[in-house]
Write a protein that holds these residues in place. Sequence first.
Motif, PDB file in Angstrom:
ATOM      1  N   LEU A 100     -20.391 -73.560 -32.890  1.00  0.00           N
ATOM      2  CA  LEU A 100     -20.179 -72.371 -33.706  1.00  0.00           C
ATOM      3  C   LEU A 100     -21.066 -71.251 -33.186  1.00  0.00           C
ATOM      4  O   LEU A 100     -22.290 -71.393 -33.133  1.00  0.00           O
ATOM      5  N   VAL A 101     -20.418 -70.179 -32.777  1.00  0.00           N
ATOM      6  CA  VAL A 101     -21.133 -68.979 -32.349  1.00  0.00           C
ATOM      7  C   VAL A 101     -21.304 -68.108 -33.586  1.00  0.00           C
ATOM      8  O   VAL A 101     -20.320 -67.665 -34.181  1.00  0.00           O
ATOM      9  N   VAL A 102     -22.536 -67.911 -34.000  1.00  0.00           N
ATOM     10  CA  VAL A 102     -22.844 -67.050 -35.139  1.00  0.00           C
ATOM     11  C   VAL A 102     -23.270 -65.714 -34.541  1.00  0.00           C
ATOM     12  O   VAL A 102     -24.280 -65.637 -33.834  1.00  0.00           O
ATOM     13  N   ALA A 103     -22.454 -64.709 -34.793  1.00  0.00           N
ATOM     14  CA  ALA A 103     -22.619 -63.425 -34.104  1.00  0.00           C
ATOM     15  C   ALA A 103     -23.085 -62.338 -35.070  1.00  0.00           C
ATOM     16  O   ALA A 103     -22.408 -62.031 -36.050  1.00  0.00           O
ATOM     17  N   VAL A 104     -24.226 -61.769 -34.774  1.00  0.00           N
ATOM     18  CA  VAL A 104     -24.809 -60.726 -35.605  1.00  0.00           C
ATOM     19  C   VAL A 104     -24.362 -59.367 -35.061  1.00  0.00           C
ATOM     20  O   VAL A 104     -24.752 -58.970 -33.955  1.00  0.00           O
ATOM     21  N   TYR A 133     -18.249 -66.932 -35.863  1.00  0.00           N
ATOM     22  CA  TYR A 133     -18.497 -66.468 -37.230  1.00  0.00           C
ATOM     23  C   TYR A 133     -19.319 -65.186 -37.172  1.00  0.00           C
ATOM     24  O   TYR A 133     -20.529 -65.214 -36.993  1.00  0.00           O
ATOM     25  N   PRO A 134     -18.657 -64.029 -37.313  1.00  0.00           N
ATOM     26  CA  PRO A 134     -19.361 -62.752 -37.223  1.00  0.00           C
ATOM     27  C   PRO A 134     -19.827 -62.245 -38.590  1.00  0.00           C
ATOM     28  O   PRO A 134     -19.246 -62.569 -39.625  1.00  0.00           O
ATOM     29  N   GLY A 135     -20.878 -61.465 -38.571  1.00  0.00           N
ATOM     30  CA  GLY A 135     -21.361 -60.818 -39.783  1.00  0.00           C
ATOM     31  C   GLY A 135     -22.602 -60.008 -39.474  1.00  0.00           C
ATOM     32  O   GLY A 135     -23.121 -60.036 -38.354  1.00  0.00           O
ATOM     33  N   GLN A 188     -13.242 -59.162 -28.714  1.00  0.00           N
ATOM     34  CA  GLN A 188     -13.798 -59.182 -27.360  1.00  0.00           C
ATOM     35  C   GLN A 188     -15.027 -60.082 -27.295  1.00  0.00           C
ATOM     36  O   GLN A 188     -15.196 -60.857 -26.352  1.00  0.00           O
ATOM     37  N   ALA A 189     -15.877 -59.984 -28.310  1.00  0.00           N
ATOM     38  CA  ALA A 189     -17.072 -60.829 -28.350  1.00  0.00           C
ATOM     39  C   ALA A 189     -16.684 -62.299 -28.503  1.00  0.00           C
ATOM     40  O   ALA A 189     -17.270 -63.172 -27.856  1.00  0.00           O
ATOM     41  N   ALA A 190     -15.702 -62.586 -29.344  1.00  0.00           N
ATOM     42  CA  ALA A 190     -15.257 -63.974 -29.543  1.00  0.00           C
ATOM     43  C   ALA A 190     -14.745 -64.554 -28.222  1.00  0.00           C
ATOM     44  O   ALA A 190     -15.111 -65.673 -27.849  1.00  0.00           O
ATOM     45  N   ARG A 191     -13.925 -63.802 -27.532  1.00  0.00           N
ATOM     46  CA  ARG A 191     -13.411 -64.264 -26.233  1.00  0.00           C
ATOM     47  C   ARG A 191     -14.535 -64.477 -25.225  1.00  0.00           C
ATOM     48  O   ARG A 191     -14.542 -65.454 -24.484  1.00  0.00           O
ATOM     49  N   ALA A 192     -15.480 -63.549 -25.197  1.00  0.00           N
ATOM     50  CA  ALA A 192     -16.589 -63.632 -24.234  1.00  0.00           C
ATOM     51  C   ALA A 192     -17.420 -64.904 -24.439  1.00  0.00           C
ATOM     52  O   ALA A 192     -18.044 -65.386 -23.499  1.00  0.00           O
ATOM     53  N   HIS A 193     -17.394 -65.449 -25.655  1.00  0.00           N
ATOM     54  CA  HIS A 193     -18.167 -66.656 -25.948  1.00  0.00           C
ATOM     55  C   HIS A 193     -17.292 -67.903 -26.003  1.00  0.00           C
ATOM     56  O   HIS A 193     -17.739 -68.960 -26.456  1.00  0.00           O
ATOM     57  N   GLY A 194     -16.055 -67.775 -25.547  1.00  0.00           N
ATOM     58  CA  GLY A 194     -15.181 -68.938 -25.432  1.00  0.00           C
ATOM     59  C   GLY A 194     -14.587 -69.436 -26.733  1.00  0.00           C
ATOM     60  O   GLY A 194     -14.122 -70.578 -26.812  1.00  0.00           O
ATOM     61  N   ALA A 195     -14.588 -68.608 -27.763  1.00  0.00           N
ATOM     62  CA  ALA A 195     -14.073 -69.034 -29.064  1.00  0.00           C
ATOM     63  C   ALA A 195     -12.548 -69.029 -29.098  1.00  0.00           C
ATOM     64  O   ALA A 195     -11.902 -68.212 -28.435  1.00  0.00           O
ATOM     65  N   ASP A 235     -25.829 -61.595 -30.510  1.00  0.00           N
ATOM     66  CA  ASP A 235     -25.542 -60.311 -31.138  1.00  0.00           C
ATOM     67  C   ASP A 235     -24.333 -59.704 -30.435  1.00  0.00           C
ATOM     68  O   ASP A 235     -23.985 -60.096 -29.326  1.00  0.00           O
ATOM     69  N   PHE A 236     -23.681 -58.804 -31.143  1.00  0.00           N
ATOM     70  CA  PHE A 236     -22.553 -58.122 -30.513  1.00  0.00           C
ATOM     71  C   PHE A 236     -22.435 -56.716 -31.069  1.00  0.00           C
ATOM     72  O   PHE A 236     -22.868 -56.426 -32.175  1.00  0.00           O
TER      73      PHE A 236
END
Length: 163
Positions: free
Chosen positions: A33-37, A8-10, A82-89, A75-76
């Motif tokens: 859930l990976v919450v990505a800032v 979940y990016p934002g 790319q960030a989603a993949r890096a975190h296994g999403a 953070d990303f």
Amino acid sequence: MARLVGFYPGSFDPLTNGHLDVIERACKLVDRLVVAVGTHHSKKPLFSHEDRLTLLRTTLDPIGKRTETEFEIVDFNGLMVQAARAHGARLIIRGLRDTTDYNFEMQMVGMNAQMAPDLQTVFLPSSPHVRHISATLVRQIAEMGGDISAFVPAIVLKALNKA
């Protein structure tokens, strides 16, 4: 059985009750859930990047315990896929408030699907009681000294009053 990871990016600037609505509902879909800032160099932030990470950690801890969802706050900078993949999403979670959001998000889904066909996007429509909340508008109200207490968690309001 593999654990399902959502991303979940934002910008979460500020973290709003609308964000929390999407997060709570995403917890019903994923195990983690990976919450990505994300960092946006063109926007003047209300909260520093580190403050946003801290507010998320503090706010999401009780939600994780209650829903038995594991959270990772990261953070990303760069492409979301790319960030989603890096975190296994395997799922990208996106909240929708209205048709304007839908039109923008559909463009992004098309581009992301081309770059990362292994990732799926899930849209979670905002609940009616938070559908009107926009972080951009909340930030503008706060910058002009308005009352944002109806739009953000208490911890965000407290952090803003300290600043």
